[in-house]
Scaffold this motif. Structure first.
Motif, PDB file in Angstrom:
ATOM      1  N   LEU A  12       0.830  -1.208   0.000  1.00 25.04           N
ATOM      2  CA  LEU A  12       0.000   0.000   0.000  1.00 25.04           C
ATOM      3  C   LEU A  12       0.866   1.261   0.000  1.00 25.04           C
ATOM      4  CD1 LEU A  12      -2.778  -1.125   2.493  1.00 25.04           C
ATOM      5  CD2 LEU A  12      -3.074  -0.663   0.048  1.00 25.04           C
ATOM      6  N   ILE A  42       0.996   4.252  -2.893  1.00 29.29           N
ATOM      7  CA  ILE A  42       0.203   5.272  -2.211  1.00 29.29           C
ATOM      8  C   ILE A  42      -0.398   6.290  -3.187  1.00 29.29           C
ATOM      9  CG2 ILE A  42       2.031   6.948  -1.679  1.00 29.29           C
ATOM     10  CD1 ILE A  42       0.826   6.871   1.261  1.00 29.29           C
ATOM     11  N   GLY A  93      -4.054   5.606  -4.983  1.00 27.99           N
ATOM     12  CA  GLY A  93      -5.321   5.658  -4.260  1.00 27.99           C
ATOM     13  C   GLY A  93      -5.643   4.294  -3.686  1.00 27.99           C
ATOM     14  N   PRO A  94      -6.919   4.038  -3.392  1.00 32.91           N
ATOM     15  CA  PRO A  94      -7.305   2.757  -2.802  1.00 32.91           C
ATOM     16  C   PRO A  94      -6.908   1.566  -3.682  1.00 32.91           C
ATOM     17  CG  PRO A  94      -9.099   4.327  -2.642  1.00 32.91           C
ATOM     18  CD  PRO A  94      -8.052   4.947  -3.529  1.00 32.91           C
ATOM     19  N   SER A 119     -10.805   2.580   4.045  1.00 32.54           N
ATOM     20  CA  SER A 119     -11.306   1.813   2.905  1.00 32.54           C
ATOM     21  C   SER A 119     -12.392   2.603   2.197  1.00 32.54           C
ATOM     22  CB  SER A 119     -11.843   0.450   3.343  1.00 32.54           C
ATOM     23  OG  SER A 119     -13.012   0.605   4.112  1.00 32.54           O
ATOM     24  N   TYR A 177      -8.379  -0.438  -0.162  1.00 33.61           N
ATOM     25  CA  TYR A 177      -7.755   0.005   1.091  1.00 33.61           C
ATOM     26  C   TYR A 177      -6.637   0.999   0.808  1.00 33.61           C
ATOM     27  CZ  TYR A 177     -10.208  -3.390   3.970  1.00 33.61           C
ATOM     28  OH  TYR A 177     -11.166  -4.090   4.643  1.00 33.61           O
ATOM     29  N   TYR A 178      -6.398   1.869   1.784  1.00 37.95           N
ATOM     30  CA  TYR A 178      -5.336   2.861   1.669  1.00 37.95           C
ATOM     31  C   TYR A 178      -4.838   3.212   3.070  1.00 37.95           C
ATOM     32  CZ  TYR A 178      -9.332   5.853   2.738  1.00 37.95           C
ATOM     33  OH  TYR A 178     -10.457   6.390   3.322  1.00 37.95           O
TER      34      TYR A 178
END
Length: 139
Positions: free
Chosen positions: A16, A20, A23-24, A56, A64-65
């Motif tokens: 993640l 980054i 995005g999600p 999320s 998810y982020y």
């Protein structure tokens, strides 16, 4: 020793962080890239979300982020969240203390004294290392 769950959490968090700017990210993408079972990963990411580490988004463009920059995500926090105590013995744990069954007196226990020092050194390192440190090494 870190559990598989915690190891997978770090792999997912690094992925993640590496992405980054996208995005999600979908669970399926993380699972595929990091070779983690989707079902297992769903549970891990949900725990991280409930702890305020991940956010999320549902629907198209969802996933998810990270809620904070990698430099603000302490390794100790992730380990405690997923594995519990960092200490090697319950009698030296700061957050999960339990008296050892076979110990007569902690005040004179040599093992307790040594393991307290191990705990302190480990905590000093883990509380000062972040997801960014892992990310930097992997780049």
């Amino acid at each position: 020793m870190l559990s598989k769950k915690t190891q997978y959490a770090f792999h997912a968090l690094v992925y993640l962080a590496e992405n980054i700017d996208k995005g999600p990210i979908l669970i399926s993408e993380i699972a595929s890239e990091k070779n983690i079972s989707i079902k297992f990963l769903e549970n891990i990411l949900l725990e991280l979300k409930n702890a305020g580490i991940l956010g999320s988004k549902k629907g198209k463009g969802g996933g998810y982020y990270l809620l904070r920059p990698p430099k603000e995500i302490q390794l100790a926090r992730i380990i405690r969240l997923l594995d519990g105590a960092i200490a090697l013995l319950p009698c030296v744990s700061l957050n999960y203390y339990e008296r050892c069954e076979n110990c007569k007196d902690e005040a004179v226990c040599g093992l307790n004294e040594v393991m307290s020092k191990v705990r302190d050194a480990t905590l000093k390192l883990l509380e000062n290392k972040t997801l960014k440190d892992i990310l930097t090494k992997e780049r």
